[in-house]
Design a protein around this motif. Structure first.
Motif, PDB file in Angstrom:
ATOM      1  N   ASN A  35       4.877  -0.959  -3.580  1.00  0.00           N
ATOM      2  CA  ASN A  35       3.755  -1.898  -3.566  1.00  0.00           C
ATOM      3  C   ASN A  35       3.044  -1.880  -2.212  1.00  0.00           C
ATOM      4  OD1 ASN A  35       2.732  -3.645  -5.688  1.00  0.00           O
ATOM      5  ND2 ASN A  35       2.956  -5.319  -4.220  1.00  0.00           N
ATOM      6  N   HIS A  36       3.810  -1.680  -1.152  1.00  0.00           N
ATOM      7  CA  HIS A  36       3.234  -1.565   0.192  1.00  0.00           C
ATOM      8  C   HIS A  36       2.265  -0.384   0.251  1.00  0.00           C
ATOM      9  CE1 HIS A  36       3.479  -2.070   4.653  1.00  0.00           C
ATOM     10  NE2 HIS A  36       3.192  -0.784   4.629  1.00  0.00           N
ATOM     11  N   ASN A  37       2.718   0.767  -0.272  1.00  0.00           N
ATOM     12  CA  ASN A  37       1.871   1.959  -0.259  1.00  0.00           C
ATOM     13  C   ASN A  37       0.683   1.817  -1.207  1.00  0.00           C
ATOM     14  OD1 ASN A  37       3.618   3.190   1.570  1.00  0.00           O
ATOM     15  ND2 ASN A  37       4.863   4.099  -0.057  1.00  0.00           N
ATOM     16  N   LEU A  38       0.902   1.140  -2.302  1.00  0.00           N
ATOM     17  CA  LEU A  38      -0.173   0.955  -3.275  1.00  0.00           C
ATOM     18  C   LEU A  38      -1.331   0.163  -2.685  1.00  0.00           C
ATOM     19  CD1 LEU A  38      -1.146   1.323  -6.226  1.00  0.00           C
ATOM     20  CD2 LEU A  38       0.047  -0.804  -6.772  1.00  0.00           C
ATOM     21  N   ASN A  39      -1.013  -0.778  -1.782  1.00  0.00           N
ATOM     22  CA  ASN A  39      -2.043  -1.596  -1.146  1.00  0.00           C
ATOM     23  C   ASN A  39      -2.536  -1.007   0.172  1.00  0.00           C
ATOM     24  OD1 ASN A  39      -2.331  -4.354  -2.706  1.00  0.00           O
ATOM     25  ND2 ASN A  39      -0.157  -3.863  -2.736  1.00  0.00           N
ATOM     26  N   TYR A  40      -2.059   0.195   0.498  1.00  0.00           N
ATOM     27  CA  TYR A  40      -2.501   0.912   1.696  1.00  0.00           C
ATOM     28  C   TYR A  40      -2.279   0.119   2.978  1.00  0.00           C
ATOM     29  CZ  TYR A  40      -4.836   3.816  -1.796  1.00  0.00           C
ATOM     30  OH  TYR A  40      -5.093   4.618  -2.866  1.00  0.00           O
ATOM     31  N   PHE A  41      -1.155  -0.605   3.041  1.00  0.00           N
ATOM     32  CA  PHE A  41      -0.810  -1.301   4.264  1.00  0.00           C
ATOM     33  C   PHE A  41      -0.308  -0.298   5.301  1.00  0.00           C
ATOM     34  CE2 PHE A  41       0.190  -5.077   1.358  1.00  0.00           C
ATOM     35  CZ  PHE A  41      -1.064  -5.627   1.553  1.00  0.00           C
ATOM     36  N   PRO A  42      -0.416  -0.613   6.589  1.00  0.00           N
ATOM     37  CA  PRO A  42       0.082   0.299   7.629  1.00  0.00           C
ATOM     38  C   PRO A  42       1.589   0.533   7.484  1.00  0.00           C
ATOM     39  CG  PRO A  42      -1.344  -1.372   8.581  1.00  0.00           C
ATOM     40  CD  PRO A  42      -1.109  -1.785   7.153  1.00  0.00           C
ATOM     41  N   PRO A  43       2.051   1.774   7.624  1.00  0.00           N
ATOM     42  CA  PRO A  43       3.480   2.083   7.462  1.00  0.00           C
ATOM     43  C   PRO A  43       4.372   1.309   8.424  1.00  0.00           C
ATOM     44  CG  PRO A  43       2.167   4.095   7.469  1.00  0.00           C
ATOM     45  CD  PRO A  43       1.247   2.975   7.864  1.00  0.00           C
ATOM     46  N   GLU A  44       3.879   1.031   9.642  1.00  0.00           N
ATOM     47  CA  GLU A  44       4.706   0.344  10.639  1.00  0.00           C
ATOM     48  C   GLU A  44       5.015  -1.094  10.233  1.00  0.00           C
ATOM     49  OE1 GLU A  44       0.385   0.468  12.133  1.00  0.00           O
ATOM     50  OE2 GLU A  44       1.856   1.855  11.256  1.00  0.00           O
ATOM     51  N   TRP A  45       4.279  -1.637   9.282  1.00  0.00           N
ATOM     52  CA  TRP A  45       4.573  -2.996   8.823  1.00  0.00           C
ATOM     53  C   TRP A  45       5.896  -3.075   8.069  1.00  0.00           C
ATOM     54  CZ3 TRP A  45      -0.524  -5.576   6.589  1.00  0.00           C
ATOM     55  CH2 TRP A  45      -1.446  -5.699   7.631  1.00  0.00           C
ATOM     56  N   LEU A  46       6.323  -1.966   7.499  1.00  0.00           N
ATOM     57  CA  LEU A  46       7.556  -1.985   6.712  1.00  0.00           C
ATOM     58  C   LEU A  46       8.754  -2.368   7.565  1.00  0.00           C
ATOM     59  CD1 LEU A  46       7.339   1.077   4.301  1.00  0.00           C
ATOM     60  CD2 LEU A  46       7.542  -1.328   3.683  1.00  0.00           C
ATOM     61  N   LYS A  47       8.812  -1.834   8.791  1.00  0.00           N
ATOM     62  CA  LYS A  47       9.937  -2.145   9.669  1.00  0.00           C
ATOM     63  C   LYS A  47      10.005  -3.638   9.947  1.00  0.00           C
ATOM     64  CE  LYS A  47       9.719  -0.718  13.929  1.00  0.00           C
ATOM     65  NZ  LYS A  47       9.765   0.175  15.118  1.00  0.00           N
ATOM     66  N   THR A  48       8.843  -4.232  10.212  1.00  0.00           N
ATOM     67  CA  THR A  48       8.794  -5.676  10.458  1.00  0.00           C
ATOM     68  C   THR A  48       9.187  -6.460   9.209  1.00  0.00           C
ATOM     69  OG1 THR A  48       7.012  -5.336  12.066  1.00  0.00           O
ATOM     70  CG2 THR A  48       7.325  -7.565  11.220  1.00  0.00           C
ATOM     71  N   THR A  49       8.710  -5.999   8.063  1.00  0.00           N
ATOM     72  CA  THR A  49       9.012  -6.684   6.805  1.00  0.00           C
ATOM     73  C   THR A  49      10.505  -6.669   6.517  1.00  0.00           C
ATOM     74  OG1 THR A  49       6.853  -6.074   5.902  1.00  0.00           O
ATOM     75  CG2 THR A  49       8.540  -6.765   4.333  1.00  0.00           C
ATOM     76  N   PHE A  50      11.138  -5.521   6.690  1.00  0.00           N
ATOM     77  CA  PHE A  50      12.580  -5.420   6.421  1.00  0.00           C
ATOM     78  C   PHE A  50      13.386  -6.260   7.407  1.00  0.00           C
ATOM     79  CE2 PHE A  50      11.663  -1.295   4.165  1.00  0.00           C
ATOM     80  CZ  PHE A  50      12.087  -1.742   2.924  1.00  0.00           C
ATOM     81  N   SER A  51      12.938  -6.307   8.656  1.00  0.00           N
ATOM     82  CA  SER A  51      13.629  -7.130   9.639  1.00  0.00           C
ATOM     83  C   SER A  51      13.543  -8.610   9.266  1.00  0.00           C
ATOM     84  CB  SER A  51      13.031  -6.898  11.032  1.00  0.00           C
ATOM     85  OG  SER A  51      13.648  -7.731  11.993  1.00  0.00           O
ATOM     86  N   LEU A  52      12.340  -9.058   8.880  1.00  0.00           N
ATOM     87  CA  LEU A  52      12.169 -10.447   8.459  1.00  0.00           C
ATOM     88  C   LEU A  52      12.955 -10.733   7.184  1.00  0.00           C
ATOM     89  CD1 LEU A  52       8.340 -10.946   9.114  1.00  0.00           C
ATOM     90  CD2 LEU A  52      10.234 -11.977  10.388  1.00  0.00           C
ATOM     91  N   ALA A  53      12.980  -9.767   6.272  1.00  0.00           N
ATOM     92  CA  ALA A  53      13.716  -9.956   5.019  1.00  0.00           C
ATOM     93  C   ALA A  53      15.206 -10.131   5.285  1.00  0.00           C
ATOM     94  CB  ALA A  53      13.482  -8.772   4.089  1.00  0.00           C
ATOM     95  N   THR A  54      15.745  -9.343   6.208  1.00  0.00           N
ATOM     96  CA  THR A  54      17.165  -9.467   6.540  1.00  0.00           C
ATOM     97  C   THR A  54      17.473 -10.839   7.133  1.00  0.00           C
ATOM     98  OG1 THR A  54      17.307  -7.084   6.937  1.00  0.00           O
ATOM     99  CG2 THR A  54      19.075  -8.450   7.837  1.00  0.00           C
ATOM    100  N   GLN A  55      16.596 -11.309   8.022  1.00  0.00           N
ATOM    101  CA  GLN A  55      16.799 -12.625   8.623  1.00  0.00           C
ATOM    102  C   GLN A  55      16.689 -13.733   7.575  1.00  0.00           C
ATOM    103  OE1 GLN A  55      14.647 -13.300  12.329  1.00  0.00           O
ATOM    104  NE2 GLN A  55      14.402 -11.115  12.610  1.00  0.00           N
ATOM    105  N   CYS A  56      15.701 -13.620   6.694  1.00  0.00           N
ATOM    106  CA  CYS A  56      15.544 -14.641   5.647  1.00  0.00           C
ATOM    107  C   CYS A  56      16.716 -14.603   4.673  1.00  0.00           C
ATOM    108  CB  CYS A  56      14.233 -14.421   4.902  1.00  0.00           C
ATOM    109  SG  CYS A  56      12.762 -14.765   5.892  1.00  0.00           S
TER     110      CYS A  56
END
Length: 200
Positions: A35-56
């Motif tokens: 879904n991230h790639n489908l919306n053409y979000f910057p690839p570097e956002w994934l690292k931040t997203t996974f880090s936040l997901a782990t904390q949440c």
């Protein structure tokens, strides 16, 4: 199955629980990346997203541990926390069903432009080919399997080991402490990773 005293029913529950855990640790991440790639979000956002997901996830797990402990004491039953989890999982399943778009974890250029996705059987063959062609992927899979195996040994053994010394051990609260340590480690990762990047 935890309400059943039958060994085979409990064994069936553990097998299906293992399958469900494997899906838990793969399908949601695959959906997110697609879904991230489908919306053409910057690839570097994934690292931040996974880090936040782990904390949440750690925060939710801490709360779950304490809620499970309350349910255990309130209903005087070792399986009460699992019964509470059924209600939460049902609500989550309904929310995902009606609010998430299905992407089956794959987004390729041809798919976005109207191409036909690969058949399900060929995906498995493609995965085998990737493992055979790239040793790094194979090694990563082996490392992940060994890590998960050692973790599950710990999951199975920590309660009976501690129960020998602490008969009235509040398992939910101890689990919450484990998850707090996980959150600390996840929160420390960006800082430690930045130090590694600065190392010449």
């Amino acid at each position: 199955t935890k309400h059943s005293p039958n060994f085979y029913a409990l064994l069936f529950g553990r097998v299906t629980g293992g399958v469900a855990t494997s899906i838990l640790y793969s399908c949601f991440e695959a959906w997110l990346v697609a879904n991230h790639n489908l919306n053409y979000f910057p690839p570097e956002w994934l690292k931040t997203t996974f880090s936040l997901a782990t904390q949440c996830n750690a925060v939710v797990a801490i709360a779950s541990g304490w809620i499970g402990s309350v349910a255990r004491e309130q209903f005087d039953s070792l399986v009460a926390p699992f019964d509470v989890a059924i209600a939460v999982l049902t609500v989550s399943a309904l929310a995902i069903t009606f609010t998430w778009k299905e992407n089956k974890g794959e987004v390729r250029k041809g798919d976005i432009e109207g191409g036909t996705p690969a058949p399900e059987g060929s995906k498995f063959l493609m995965a085998i080919q990737v493992l055979a062609a790239d040793k790094k992927v194979l090694l990563l899979g082996c490392i992940q399997s060994l890590f998960e195996g050692s973790m599950y040994i710990f999951v199975f053994m920590w309660t009976p080991k501690l129960d020998r010394f602490y008969p009235n051990l509040p398992h939910g609260q101890v689990f919450g402490c484990f998850m707090a340590c996980l959150m600390i480690g996840s929160a420390s990762f960006p800082f430690l990773n930045s130090l590694r990047d600065k190392t010449p």
